[in-house]
Design a protein around this motif. Structure first.
Motif, PDB file in Angstrom:
ATOM      1  N   ALA A  24       0.816  -1.207   0.000  1.00  0.00           N
ATOM      2  CA  ALA A  24       0.000   0.000   0.000  1.00  0.00           C
ATOM      3  C   ALA A  24       0.855   1.264   0.000  1.00  0.00           C
ATOM      4  O   ALA A  24       1.968   1.296   0.542  1.00  0.00           O
ATOM      5  N   VAL A  25       0.329   2.314  -0.598  1.00  0.00           N
ATOM      6  CA  VAL A  25       0.997   3.606  -0.592  1.00  0.00           C
ATOM      7  C   VAL A  25       1.069   4.111   0.851  1.00  0.00           C
ATOM      8  O   VAL A  25       0.195   3.834   1.668  1.00  0.00           O
ATOM      9  N   LYS A  26       2.131   4.846   1.174  1.00  0.00           N
ATOM     10  CA  LYS A  26       2.380   5.294   2.550  1.00  0.00           C
ATOM     11  C   LYS A  26       2.257   6.813   2.650  1.00  0.00           C
ATOM     12  O   LYS A  26       2.520   7.518   1.675  1.00  0.00           O
ATOM     13  N   PRO A  27       1.907   7.331   3.815  1.00  0.00           N
ATOM     14  CA  PRO A  27       1.945   8.780   4.006  1.00  0.00           C
ATOM     15  C   PRO A  27       3.352   9.311   3.746  1.00  0.00           C
ATOM     16  O   PRO A  27       4.347   8.760   4.232  1.00  0.00           O
ATOM     17  N   GLY A  28       3.434  10.347   2.953  1.00  0.00           N
ATOM     18  CA  GLY A  28       4.726  10.902   2.566  1.00  0.00           C
ATOM     19  C   GLY A  28       5.189  10.472   1.192  1.00  0.00           C
ATOM     20  O   GLY A  28       6.092  11.090   0.610  1.00  0.00           O
ATOM     21  N   ASP A  29       4.590   9.428   0.639  1.00  0.00           N
ATOM     22  CA  ASP A  29       4.943   9.006  -0.719  1.00  0.00           C
ATOM     23  C   ASP A  29       4.546  10.081  -1.722  1.00  0.00           C
ATOM     24  O   ASP A  29       3.558  10.810  -1.532  1.00  0.00           O
ATOM     25  N   VAL A  30       5.291  10.157  -2.792  1.00  0.00           N
ATOM     26  CA  VAL A  30       5.001  11.092  -3.881  1.00  0.00           C
ATOM     27  C   VAL A  30       4.718  10.291  -5.141  1.00  0.00           C
ATOM     28  O   VAL A  30       5.499   9.399  -5.510  1.00  0.00           O
ATOM     29  N   VAL A  31       3.582  10.590  -5.798  1.00  0.00           N
ATOM     30  CA  VAL A  31       3.188   9.885  -7.020  1.00  0.00           C
ATOM     31  C   VAL A  31       2.996  10.895  -8.137  1.00  0.00           C
ATOM     32  O   VAL A  31       2.764  12.089  -7.897  1.00  0.00           O
ATOM     33  N   THR A  32       3.083  10.405  -9.362  1.00  0.00           N
ATOM     34  CA  THR A  32       2.915  11.269 -10.533  1.00  0.00           C
ATOM     35  C   THR A  32       1.576  10.974 -11.191  1.00  0.00           C
ATOM     36  O   THR A  32       1.288   9.848 -11.581  1.00  0.00           O
ATOM     37  N   SER A  33       0.757  12.004 -11.300  1.00  0.00           N
ATOM     38  CA  SER A  33      -0.580  11.861 -11.872  1.00  0.00           C
ATOM     39  C   SER A  33      -0.516  11.843 -13.393  1.00  0.00           C
ATOM     40  O   SER A  33       0.515  12.136 -14.006  1.00  0.00           O
ATOM     41  N   LEU A  34      -1.642  11.516 -14.027  1.00  0.00           N
ATOM     42  CA  LEU A  34      -1.725  11.514 -15.490  1.00  0.00           C
ATOM     43  C   LEU A  34      -1.425  12.889 -16.068  1.00  0.00           C
ATOM     44  O   LEU A  34      -0.876  13.000 -17.163  1.00  0.00           O
ATOM     45  N   SER A  35      -1.731  13.933 -15.325  1.00  0.00           N
ATOM     46  CA  SER A  35      -1.477  15.299 -15.799  1.00  0.00           C
ATOM     47  C   SER A  35       0.003  15.667 -15.785  1.00  0.00           C
ATOM     48  O   SER A  35       0.403  16.681 -16.350  1.00  0.00           O
ATOM     49  N   GLY A  36       0.820  14.848 -15.110  1.00  0.00           N
ATOM     50  CA  GLY A  36       2.231  15.160 -14.938  1.00  0.00           C
ATOM     51  C   GLY A  36       2.529  15.835 -13.617  1.00  0.00           C
ATOM     52  O   GLY A  36       3.689  15.919 -13.201  1.00  0.00           O
ATOM     53  N   GLN A  37       1.493  16.322 -12.939  1.00  0.00           N
ATOM     54  CA  GLN A  37       1.696  16.934 -11.632  1.00  0.00           C
ATOM     55  C   GLN A  37       2.014  15.856 -10.598  1.00  0.00           C
ATOM     56  O   GLN A  37       1.399  14.785 -10.596  1.00  0.00           O
ATOM     57  N   THR A  38       2.972  16.158  -9.711  1.00  0.00           N
ATOM     58  CA  THR A  38       3.291  15.226  -8.634  1.00  0.00           C
ATOM     59  C   THR A  38       2.476  15.566  -7.394  1.00  0.00           C
ATOM     60  O   THR A  38       2.140  16.716  -7.136  1.00  0.00           O
ATOM     61  N   ILE A  39       2.166  14.509  -6.628  1.00  0.00           N
ATOM     62  CA  ILE A  39       1.282  14.650  -5.470  1.00  0.00           C
ATOM     63  C   ILE A  39       1.949  13.999  -4.267  1.00  0.00           C
ATOM     64  O   ILE A  39       2.342  12.828  -4.311  1.00  0.00           O
ATOM     65  N   GLU A  40       2.074  14.762  -3.186  1.00  0.00           N
ATOM     66  CA  GLU A  40       2.545  14.196  -1.929  1.00  0.00           C
ATOM     67  C   GLU A  40       1.326  13.685  -1.162  1.00  0.00           C
ATOM     68  O   GLU A  40       0.420  14.451  -0.832  1.00  0.00           O
ATOM     69  N   ILE A  41       1.302  12.412  -0.877  1.00  0.00           N
ATOM     70  CA  ILE A  41       0.170  11.792  -0.187  1.00  0.00           C
ATOM     71  C   ILE A  41       0.418  11.864   1.313  1.00  0.00           C
ATOM     72  O   ILE A  41       1.111  11.025   1.883  1.00  0.00           O
ATOM     73  N   LEU A  42      -0.157  12.876   1.937  1.00  0.00           N
ATOM     74  CA  LEU A  42       0.010  13.057   3.374  1.00  0.00           C
ATOM     75  C   LEU A  42      -0.955  12.191   4.168  1.00  0.00           C
ATOM     76  O   LEU A  42      -0.680  11.857   5.328  1.00  0.00           O
ATOM     77  N   ASN A  43      -2.078  11.846   3.548  1.00  0.00           N
ATOM     78  CA  ASN A  43      -3.078  11.014   4.221  1.00  0.00           C
ATOM     79  C   ASN A  43      -3.662  10.064   3.188  1.00  0.00           C
ATOM     80  O   ASN A  43      -4.278  10.490   2.222  1.00  0.00           O
ATOM     81  N   THR A  44      -3.459   8.767   3.403  1.00  0.00           N
ATOM     82  CA  THR A  44      -3.947   7.789   2.418  1.00  0.00           C
ATOM     83  C   THR A  44      -5.466   7.633   2.463  1.00  0.00           C
ATOM     84  O   THR A  44      -6.048   7.011   1.580  1.00  0.00           O
ATOM     85  N   ASP A  45      -6.117   8.211   3.490  1.00  0.00           N
ATOM     86  CA  ASP A  45      -7.571   8.172   3.554  1.00  0.00           C
ATOM     87  C   ASP A  45      -8.202   9.293   2.723  1.00  0.00           C
ATOM     88  O   ASP A  45      -9.425   9.350   2.607  1.00  0.00           O
ATOM     89  N   ALA A  46      -7.391  10.146   2.139  1.00  0.00           N
ATOM     90  CA  ALA A  46      -7.897  11.143   1.185  1.00  0.00           C
ATOM     91  C   ALA A  46      -7.630  10.601  -0.218  1.00  0.00           C
ATOM     92  O   ALA A  46      -6.936  11.210  -1.032  1.00  0.00           O
ATOM     93  N   GLU A  47      -8.199   9.401  -0.460  1.00  0.00           N
ATOM     94  CA  GLU A  47      -7.891   8.660  -1.683  1.00  0.00           C
ATOM     95  C   GLU A  47      -8.824   8.972  -2.841  1.00  0.00           C
ATOM     96  O   GLU A  47      -8.458   8.802  -4.003  1.00  0.00           O
ATOM     97  N   GLY A  48     -10.051   9.410  -2.534  1.00  0.00           N
ATOM     98  CA  GLY A  48     -11.008   9.644  -3.613  1.00  0.00           C
ATOM     99  C   GLY A  48     -10.516  10.665  -4.603  1.00  0.00           C
ATOM    100  O   GLY A  48     -10.625  10.495  -5.823  1.00  0.00           O
ATOM    101  N   ARG A  49      -9.914  11.731  -4.093  1.00  0.00           N
ATOM    102  CA  ARG A  49      -9.391  12.777  -4.983  1.00  0.00           C
ATOM    103  C   ARG A  49      -8.216  12.265  -5.824  1.00  0.00           C
ATOM    104  O   ARG A  49      -7.955  12.787  -6.907  1.00  0.00           O
ATOM    105  N   LEU A  50      -7.535  11.230  -5.320  1.00  0.00           N
ATOM    106  CA  LEU A  50      -6.393  10.693  -6.053  1.00  0.00           C
ATOM    107  C   LEU A  50      -6.821   9.868  -7.259  1.00  0.00           C
ATOM    108  O   LEU A  50      -6.106   9.812  -8.268  1.00  0.00           O
ATOM    109  N   ILE A  51      -7.967   9.229  -7.173  1.00  0.00           N
ATOM    110  CA  ILE A  51      -8.442   8.492  -8.357  1.00  0.00           C
ATOM    111  C   ILE A  51      -9.214   9.429  -9.291  1.00  0.00           C
ATOM    112  O   ILE A  51      -9.178   9.267 -10.502  1.00  0.00           O
TER     113      ILE A  51
END
Length: 485
Positions: free
Chosen positions: A318-345
């Protein structure tokens, strides 16, 4: 369910041979035009204190004297509005639900009827007769009600019949949404949602694609993939296309959050009421329901539905708090809370929507508990910077008795999403949480007209009445119909 209108004056209600007659009385007295047996019954009931012209009051009468209907219910309405009519019909249906009536006639005396009353009637009946049984063999027998006739004046009949046909399609969509959302997470998986979409495509002629993980990786949806990576359940990215307008007409795009179960991931939710997180795909369910209604009504508009569907689970992958992922738009996202997942999909689905060159995009999601705190369980939260789009969506909600309330989107709310390690963080602080969530999504919807509906407070009910509501299928359907040419 068969819904239809019939020209019947107030003086003819006593001669109706239906199994049951529900009379909604508007105002503080029974009209003089009522036939004698019904008027006498109402007068006597008021005199005896059994009925009053006050909202919420109703009275059931078995085998009323001088009337052909075997069952009679009186229900008082506070006003002539569709909303008040719906409340009165709902109250009147209470004593009828468990009885053997197959044909119900509903009449409103003391006020004229409009197409909005047709929506109200069908919504009230739909709520009354809906019964979830898929995983509950011990559920009580379903209602026998199969036909509902709305009595009306001769000059109202044509408009009401059109309204009833539209409302019946919405009812079918609401029922589908409720069925999908009520199923437990081990039944309503991403694969199940894809199967429902494919079935709709086969029935109504939609083009449907259901992309698997390999295809989503090829598309480049890194943010969506990060949420799904903790689960063993295969993800699906569902694309549905309805062609009702001209080939080159820009489509309306509906994007539904499809988290089929949300544990919170590594940022694990508390155990209490976590079972209700099966409803976290309420946005996806409502989009499927709206497409069901659109397929039946066949409006002259092009519609695309996008549903990113997966589970949010904790595991060694599973993704961890603090991980950084790259979205389809090219923008990178720092995931501070994995329970804020809806906006990530959703953010990757919003970027994907660009390829359709849409006239408008509306995303629908059970996104934040903060929206429940702000608006309770009455209105869905509406976020958009486009005043015309806001007006259209608010009007659609009013028309479908499925209301929304517009929330702010001032630029200052984005300050909390700044990150030292990525282009944006996926959460801000607690203040204005529903707004900062919308501000996050706004970053990925800059190339078209966009609105966000937070339905965390309206997609389901808890407690003794626990279950999906099917909202906002009515709002979405009325909105799409308003965009038809």
């Amino acid at each position: 369910m068969d819904f239809r209108s019939q020209s019947i004056g107030p003086s003819g209600l006593g001669s109706l041979a239906a199994d049951a007659l529900l009379v909604v009385v508007v105002g503080d007295h029974a009209p003089d035009t009522l036939d004698a047996p019904l008027a006498a019954l109402i007068t006597d009931a008021v005199a005896q204190g059994d009925f009053a012209f006050k909202a919420g009051r109703s009275l059931y009468v078995h085998r009323p004297a001088g009337m052909k209907a075997g069952r009679l219910v009186l229900a008082a309405a506070s006003a002539a509005t569709p909303k008040a009519f719906k409340a009165a019909v709902s109250a009147g249906l209470g004593p009828l639900k468990a009885l053997g009536a197959k044909h119900l006639v509903v009449a409103c005396v003391g006020a004229p009827l409009t197409a909005g009353h047709a929506d109200a009637l069908v919504a009230a009946v739909g709520d009354a007769v809906y019964l979830y049984t898929h995983t509950k063999p011990s559920a009580p027998a379903p209602s026998k009600l199969a036909k509902v006739t709305l009595a009306c004046a001769r000059d109202e009949a044509a408009g009401l019949q059109k309204g009833l046909a539209r409302a019946a399609a919405v009812h079918a969509g609401v029922t589908l949404a409720r069925e999908c959302a009520n199923r437990p997470g081990n039944y309503a998986t991403p694969t199940y949602l894809a199967e429902q979409a494919l079935a709709l495509g086969k029935t109504f002629g939609f083009k449907v694609q259901a992309f698997d993980r390999k295809a989503v990786e090829k598309i480049g949806m890194g943010s969506f993939l990060s949420v799904a990576q903790g689960s063993d359940e295969p993800l699906r990215f569902i694309v549905m296309q309805y062609q009702g307008g001209a080939k080159n007409d820009a489509p309306v795009v509906l994007v539904g959050k499809g988290i089929t179960f949300d544990t919170g991931g590594i940022s694990l939710k508390p155990g209490g009421e976590m079972d209700e997180m099966k409803f976290d795909m309420g946005g996806a369910a409502s989009v499927l329901g709206a497409m069901r209604a659109i397929g039946q009504l066949k409006p002259k508009v092009n519609v695309v539905a996008l549903i990113p569907a997966c589970e949010n689970m904790p595991s060694g992958r599973a993704v961890k708090p603090g991980d950084v992922v790259t979205s389809l738009s090219g923008q990178t996202i720092e995931i501070l809370n994995t329970d804020a997942e809806g906006r990530l999909i959703l953010c990757d689905a919003l970027t994907y929507a660009e390829r359709f060159k849409p006239r408008a995009v509306v995303d629908i999601a059970t996104l934040t508990g903060a929206c429940v705190i702000a608006l309770g369980h009455v209105h869905s939260g509406l976020f958009t910077a486009d005043d015309t789009l806001a007006a259209d969506l608010l009007a659609a909600g009013d028309a479908g008795l499925d209301t929304a309330w517009r929330m702010p989107l001032d630029d200052e709310y984005a300050e909390g999403l700044k990150s030292n390690f990525a282009d944006v963080a996926n959460v801000g602080g607690r203040p204005g949480g529903a707004i900062t969530a919308a501000m996050f999504l706004k970053r990925f919807a800059a190339k078209y007209r966009w609105a966000h509906l937070d339905i965390a407070g309206t997609a389901w009910k808890g407690g003794a009445a626990k279950g999906a509501t099917g909202r906002p299928v009515a709002l979405l359907t009325h909105f799409v119909l308003s965009q038809a040419r």
